[in-house]
Design an enzyme around this catalytic site. Structure first.
Site, PDB file in Angstrom:
ATOM      1  N   SER A  19      -4.418  41.010 -28.975  1.00 41.25           N
ATOM      2  CA  SER A  19      -3.061  41.188 -28.459  1.00 41.25           C
ATOM      3  C   SER A  19      -2.076  41.564 -29.551  1.00 41.25           C
ATOM      4  O   SER A  19      -0.929  41.901 -29.250  1.00 41.25           O
ATOM      5  CB  SER A  19      -2.604  39.898 -27.784  1.00 41.25           C
ATOM      6  OG  SER A  19      -2.541  38.871 -28.747  1.00 41.25           O
ATOM      7  N   CYS A  20      -2.486  41.495 -30.825  1.00 38.82           N
ATOM      8  CA  CYS A  20      -1.508  41.711 -31.909  1.00 38.82           C
ATOM      9  C   CYS A  20      -1.739  42.982 -32.726  1.00 38.82           C
ATOM     10  O   CYS A  20      -0.855  43.835 -32.790  1.00 38.82           O
ATOM     11  CB  CYS A  20      -1.511  40.519 -32.861  1.00 38.82           C
ATOM     12  SG  CYS A  20      -0.738  39.083 -32.137  1.00 38.82           S
ATOM     13  N   PHE A  21      -2.891  43.080 -33.385  1.00 39.25           N
ATOM     14  CA  PHE A  21      -3.058  44.165 -34.370  1.00 39.25           C
ATOM     15  C   PHE A  21      -2.786  45.555 -33.778  1.00 39.25           C
ATOM     16  O   PHE A  21      -1.943  46.286 -34.305  1.00 39.25           O
ATOM     17  CB  PHE A  21      -4.451  44.128 -35.013  1.00 39.25           C
ATOM     18  CG  PHE A  21      -4.688  42.975 -35.946  1.00 39.25           C
ATOM     19  CD1 PHE A  21      -3.630  42.224 -36.435  1.00 39.25           C
ATOM     20  CD2 PHE A  21      -5.967  42.641 -36.356  1.00 39.25           C
ATOM     21  CE1 PHE A  21      -3.845  41.151 -37.294  1.00 39.25           C
ATOM     22  CE2 PHE A  21      -6.198  41.575 -37.218  1.00 39.25           C
ATOM     23  CZ  PHE A  21      -5.141  40.826 -37.681  1.00 39.25           C
TER      24      PHE A  21
END
Ligand code: UDX
Length: 451
Positions: free
Chosen positions: A268-270
Site C-alpha cells: 500500500s505504500c512503496f
C-alpha cells in the site's frame, strides 16, 4: 477534563495500530470511522483488519475499556484533547494523491472544534505530500472551526513508518518518531504523548516531516530495486545474489535490510508513494530520473519468474502453474499492488492454467481481480483458487512462489511430489537451506541464483 485522552480518525492499519499502541501505553482512546461495520467489530473486541497479534491486543484493550470506536467524528474530537488523522490517501490514476478522505476528515475536525472552548491538537498521520498540511489541511480546519492555527488549535505532522505484518511491534517500538510541528506548543504537546516511547525523536517543521516519509520509502524501494538489478546481472553471470548481498550488506554504511532480491515490491505504500513523489516533482518542473527507473524496473521484475518457468518446463501453453502467495507479502491479507496480479496476468497470456493459493489473501485477491481476466477473454477455468497448498500443487507442472509465508517454508517433498514433476521457481528466498529438497529431486530456481 476530556472523557478520552486521544481520538483517532480512520480505522485502517495506521489508525487502529496507532490507537492500540497508545491504549497499551495507558491512554484511553476513541476511534472514529464512517464504516459502521468496522466500529461494531472493534466494539465487540475484534480487529476489523487482519494483522498478526492485533486481534488479541484489541480484545484486551476493549475489555479494559481503553479502546472503543464510534461513527461520530464530532463526538470523538469533542471528547478528547488530541486527534490523530489516520485516513487513507489513495492514488489518483495520474499518480497524485487523492485527498478526499483527508479533506473530509479536516472538515469534520474543524466543525467539531468550532464547538470547543479548549485548545486541541490535531496530528496528521496519513501520508500526504509536502505542503499538504500547510496548504490544504490547516485552511480547511481554520475555515470550519472559525479559529486560527496556533491560537485555537495546534497542528503536527507525524508520519507513520509501520510495516504490515509487523505493525503491532513497529508501533510499540518504532525506530524513531518524527514530529513536524506548526509551533513549539504543538510539538511539546505531542512529545508528551510519546513520553513513554523510549526511541529517538526528531522535531522539525511540517513540510520536512511530510518529506521524510516519502524520502524514506523511496530509499527503501530503491534499495530493493538495486538488489533486484544486481540479481538480474548475477543471473547472467552464474553468481548468487544473496551471497553478494551478504557481502554488500555487512558494510555498516549499507546494512543488510531490504537487500532481498526477488520479484519486486508491492503493498500500500512503496508504489503509491513513489508515484506521488514523481507527480509532485514533475509538477514542479523536475524530472525524477531515479524514481522513474525504480518504478520501471519494479514493474518489469515479475516477468523474470515467467521467463524462468517457461525455460524450466519448456513453454507454458496449457501448463498448470501453482502460484503460492497472493498478498503482497507474508502475514497480511493485503493485496494492494501485489506482484501476484501482473504475474498471473502474464501466465494467462502465455496460455497457462493458474491454480492460486494464499493463506489469508484469496478473498481480497478475488475482489482485486474482479472480472478483469474474464473481460480479457480468459475463461474462469483458467484461474482456479485452491483451498490449501496441496490442492494447488497437485498435478501442477511448475510452482511459482510469489510471497514467502511460513506455511510455504515448511513445505517438503511429500507436498512437491504431488506435482507432475517437482519444479519450483521462487520469487523470494523461501527455503534457507534447500539442499535436501534438491537432493530429493526438486528442480529449484530463483532470480539471481547460481544454478
Ligand atoms: C513499507 C515500509 O517498510 C514502511 O516503513 C512504510 O510505513 C509502509 O511501506 P510495507 O509496505 O508494509 O511497509 O512492507 P515492507 O515490509 O516494507 O515490504 C514492501 C514490499 O517490498 C513487499 O512487497 C516486500 O516483499 C518487498 N521487499 C521487501 C523485497 O522485495 N525485498 C526486501 O528486501 C524487502
Amino acid at each position: 477534563m476530556a472523557k478520552f485522552d486521544i481520538s483517532i480518525i480512520g480505522l485502517g492499519y495506521v489508525g487502529l495500530v496507532t490507537g492500540s499502541a497508545f491504549a497499551k501505553k495507558g491512554y484511553s482512546v476513541i476511534c472514529a470511522d464512517v464504516i459502521e461495520e468496522k466500529v461494531q467489530t472493534l466494539n465487540s473486541g475484534r480487529s476489523p483488519i487482519y494483522e498478526p497479534g492485533l486481534d488479541e491486543l484489541v480484545k484486551e484493550l476493549v475489555e479494559e475499556g481503553k479502546l472503543s470506536a464510534t461513527n461520530f467524528v464530532s463526538k470523538a474530537v469533542a471528547d478528547s484533547d488530541i486527534t490523530f488523522i489516520c485516513v487513507g490517501t489513495p492514488s489518483e490514476p495520474d499518480g497524485s494523491v487523492d485527498l478526499k478522505f483527508i479533506t473530509s476528515a479536516a472538515e469534520d475536525v474543524g466543525k467539531a472544534l468550532s464547538e470547543k472552548q479548549e485548545y486541541h491538537l490535531v496530528v496528521v498521520k496519513s501520508t500526504v505530500v509536502p505542503l499538504t498540511t500547510e496548504e490544504t489541511i490547516i485552511p480547511i480546519i481554520e475555515k470550519h472551526s472559525g479559529k486560527k492555527a496556533g491560537e485555537g488549535f495546534g497542528i503536527c505532522m507525524n508520519p507513520e513508518f509501520l510495516r504490515e505484518g509487523n505493525a503491532v511491534y513497529d508501533s510499540m517500538t518504532p525506530d524513531r518518531i518524527v514530529i513536524g510541528e506548526l509551533d513549539d506548543k504543538s510539538g511539546e504537546m505531542l512529545l508528551k504523548y510519546y513520553e513513554d516511547f523510549d526511541v529517538p525523536k526528531l522535531r522539525t517543521d511540517l513540510r520536512t516531516a511530510e518529506m521524510i516519509k516519502y524520502a524514506a520509502n523511496t530509499f527503501l524501494a530503491t534499495k530493493i530495486t538495486y538488489a533486484n538489478e544486481m540479481a538480474n546481472i548475477c543471473t547472467k553471470l552464474g553468481i548468487d545474489v544473496y551471497e553478494v548481498m551478504k557481502g554488500v550488506g555487512s558494510d555498516a554504511r549499507i546494512n543488510p535490510e531490504f537487500l532481498n532480491a526477488g520479484c519486486g515490491f508491492g503493498g500500500s505504500c512503496f508504489p503509491k508513494d513513489l508515484q506521488a513523489l514523481k507527480f509532485v516533482a514533475e509538477s514542479k518542473g523536475y524530472e525524477p530520473l531515479l524514481l522513474n527507473s525504480v518504478l520501471l524496473l519494479n514493474d518489469n521484475q515479475y516477468f523474470k519468474l515467467i521467463e524462468m518457468a517457461e525455460s524450466m518446463i519448456d513453454g507454458l501453453q496449457d501448463k498448470r502453474v501453482a502460484v503460492l502467495g497472493l498478498s503482497f507479502k507474508p502475514n497480511t491479507d493485503d493485496v494492494r499492488e501485489t506482484r501476484a496480479l501482473p504475474l498471473i496476468k502474464g501466465l494467462l497470456e502465455k496460455g497457462a492454467v493458474v491454480v492460486a493459493y494464499d493463506p489469508k489473501g484469496i478473498e481480497n485477491f478475488k475482489e482485486l481481480v474482479g472480472d478483469r481476466f474474464i473481460k480479457m477473454g480468459y475463461s474462469v477455468t483458467r484461474l482456479i483458487y485452491a483451498d490449501d497448498v496441496e490442492s494447488a500443487l497437485r498435478n501442477a507442472d511448475v510452482c511459482i512462489i510469489q510471497s514467502d509465508w511460513d506455511e510455504f517454508k515448511n513445505l517438503g517433498m511429500d507436498q512437491f511430489n504431488l506435482m507432475k514433476k517437482p519444479a519450483v521457481i521462487d520469487g523470494r528466498r523461501t527455503f534457507s537451506d534447500p539442499t535436501k529438497l534438491i537432493e530429493c529431486g526438486l528442480k529449484y530456481k530463483g532470480i539471481g541464483w547460481k544454478d
